[in-house]
Design a protein around this motif. Sequence first.
Motif, mmCIF file in Angstrom:
data_model
loop_
_atom_site.group_PDB
_atom_site.id
_atom_site.type_symbol
_atom_site.label_atom_id
_atom_site.label_comp_id
_atom_site.label_asym_id
_atom_site.label_seq_id
_atom_site.Cartn_x
_atom_site.Cartn_y
_atom_site.Cartn_z
ATOM 1 N N ALA A 135 10.037 -2.496 -13.766
ATOM 2 C CA ALA A 135 9.952 -3.957 -13.603
ATOM 3 C C ALA A 135 9.216 -4.319 -12.316
ATOM 4 O O ALA A 135 8.391 -5.242 -12.306
ATOM 5 C CB ALA A 135 11.350 -4.570 -13.621
ATOM 6 N N LEU A 136 9.496 -3.609 -11.218
ATOM 7 C CA LEU A 136 8.801 -3.882 -9.955
ATOM 8 C C LEU A 136 7.308 -3.571 -10.062
ATOM 9 O O LEU A 136 6.474 -4.307 -9.542
ATOM 10 C CB LEU A 136 9.428 -3.070 -8.821
ATOM 11 C CG LEU A 136 10.839 -3.491 -8.401
ATOM 12 C CD1 LEU A 136 11.440 -2.465 -7.454
ATOM 13 C CD2 LEU A 136 10.832 -4.881 -7.785
ATOM 14 N N ARG A 137 6.982 -2.490 -10.753
ATOM 15 C CA ARG A 137 5.565 -2.132 -10.947
ATOM 16 C C ARG A 137 4.858 -3.206 -11.777
ATOM 17 O O ARG A 137 3.780 -3.679 -11.419
ATOM 18 C CB ARG A 137 5.441 -0.775 -11.642
ATOM 19 C CG ARG A 137 3.989 -0.365 -11.894
ATOM 20 C CD ARG A 137 3.893 0.920 -12.691
ATOM 21 N NE ARG A 137 4.623 0.896 -13.939
ATOM 22 C CZ ARG A 137 4.168 0.354 -15.074
ATOM 23 N NH1 ARG A 137 2.995 -0.241 -15.104
ATOM 24 N NH2 ARG A 137 4.888 0.376 -16.172
ATOM 25 N N PRO A 140 0.810 -1.223 0.000
ATOM 26 C CA PRO A 140 0.000 0.000 0.000
ATOM 27 C C PRO A 140 0.845 1.275 0.000
ATOM 28 O O PRO A 140 1.896 1.333 0.632
ATOM 29 C CB PRO A 140 -0.837 -0.107 1.272
ATOM 30 C CG PRO A 140 -0.378 -1.315 1.994
ATOM 31 C CD PRO A 140 0.628 -2.032 1.178
ATOM 32 N N ALA A 141 0.352 2.289 -0.704
ATOM 33 C CA ALA A 141 1.021 3.593 -0.797
ATOM 34 C C ALA A 141 0.707 4.408 0.445
ATOM 35 O O ALA A 141 -0.261 4.107 1.141
ATOM 36 C CB ALA A 141 0.546 4.319 -2.045
ATOM 37 N N SER A 165 4.008 6.820 -9.194
ATOM 38 C CA SER A 165 3.614 8.027 -8.465
ATOM 39 C C SER A 165 3.335 7.737 -6.986
ATOM 40 O O SER A 165 3.248 8.663 -6.184
ATOM 41 C CB SER A 165 2.387 8.670 -9.105
ATOM 42 O OG SER A 165 1.257 7.824 -8.966
ATOM 43 N N GLU A 166 3.201 6.484 -6.607
ATOM 44 C CA GLU A 166 2.988 6.110 -5.202
ATOM 45 C C GLU A 166 4.276 6.201 -4.380
ATOM 46 O O GLU A 166 4.233 6.129 -3.163
ATOM 47 C CB GLU A 166 2.432 4.686 -5.115
ATOM 48 C CG GLU A 166 1.077 4.536 -5.749
ATOM 49 C CD GLU A 166 0.560 3.105 -5.688
ATOM 50 O OE1 GLU A 166 -0.650 2.943 -5.793
ATOM 51 O OE2 GLU A 166 1.360 2.165 -5.523
ATOM 52 N N ILE A 167 5.412 6.356 -5.049
ATOM 53 C CA ILE A 167 6.700 6.433 -4.356
ATOM 54 C C ILE A 167 6.933 7.872 -3.925
ATOM 55 O O ILE A 167 7.088 8.767 -4.755
ATOM 56 C CB ILE A 167 7.851 5.949 -5.267
ATOM 57 C CG1 ILE A 167 7.609 4.497 -5.675
ATOM 58 C CG2 ILE A 167 9.193 6.102 -4.549
ATOM 59 C CD1 ILE A 167 8.550 3.997 -6.738
#
Length: 158
Positions: free
Chosen positions: A115-117, A86-87, A126-128
């Motif tokens: 790759a992780l997404r 979760p973000a 954009s959640e980072i």
Amino acid sequence: RGHLPEEKTEAVTNMRAAFAVAPGALSIVSLAGQWITLPMGPTVNHYYVNQQGGRGRLLGRDVRVYRRIVYYSLRELTKTPVRQIPAPLRVEVELSFYSKAKNDLDNRMKGLLDALRLAGMFKDDSEIDELYIRRGPIVKDGRCRVKITTITQEGVPA
């Protein structure tokens, strides 16, 4: 589909070697807060290639192979489909190159985060909210260590 192509480029060979070591290292259902070891991803300098005849640009072969390697590595680690974290997210990355040659840390982030997404670790870049990158020790074939955590309201990882 579902298998790695038989390209003979140096990057693909290095990724294949790293992939042979990574699976089975952990047996956990959620990868949140865990250090994950992956092969070194492709540089953004080789992310796209031009099509013949000027018909546009495509993702490079090494990028496509790396995405599959990350996906299957994470599936192997969890033994199930990867759970989204979760973000908002904090991502910590340690890049260990295979030599002391000049290497830009930021050139490896696009390939890794994409790759992780695509592997399902998070919904969108954009959640980072926090991204930390550091250079690790020199290791044979290079490697990338990643830890993803949810940031709580107090601003510390959950």
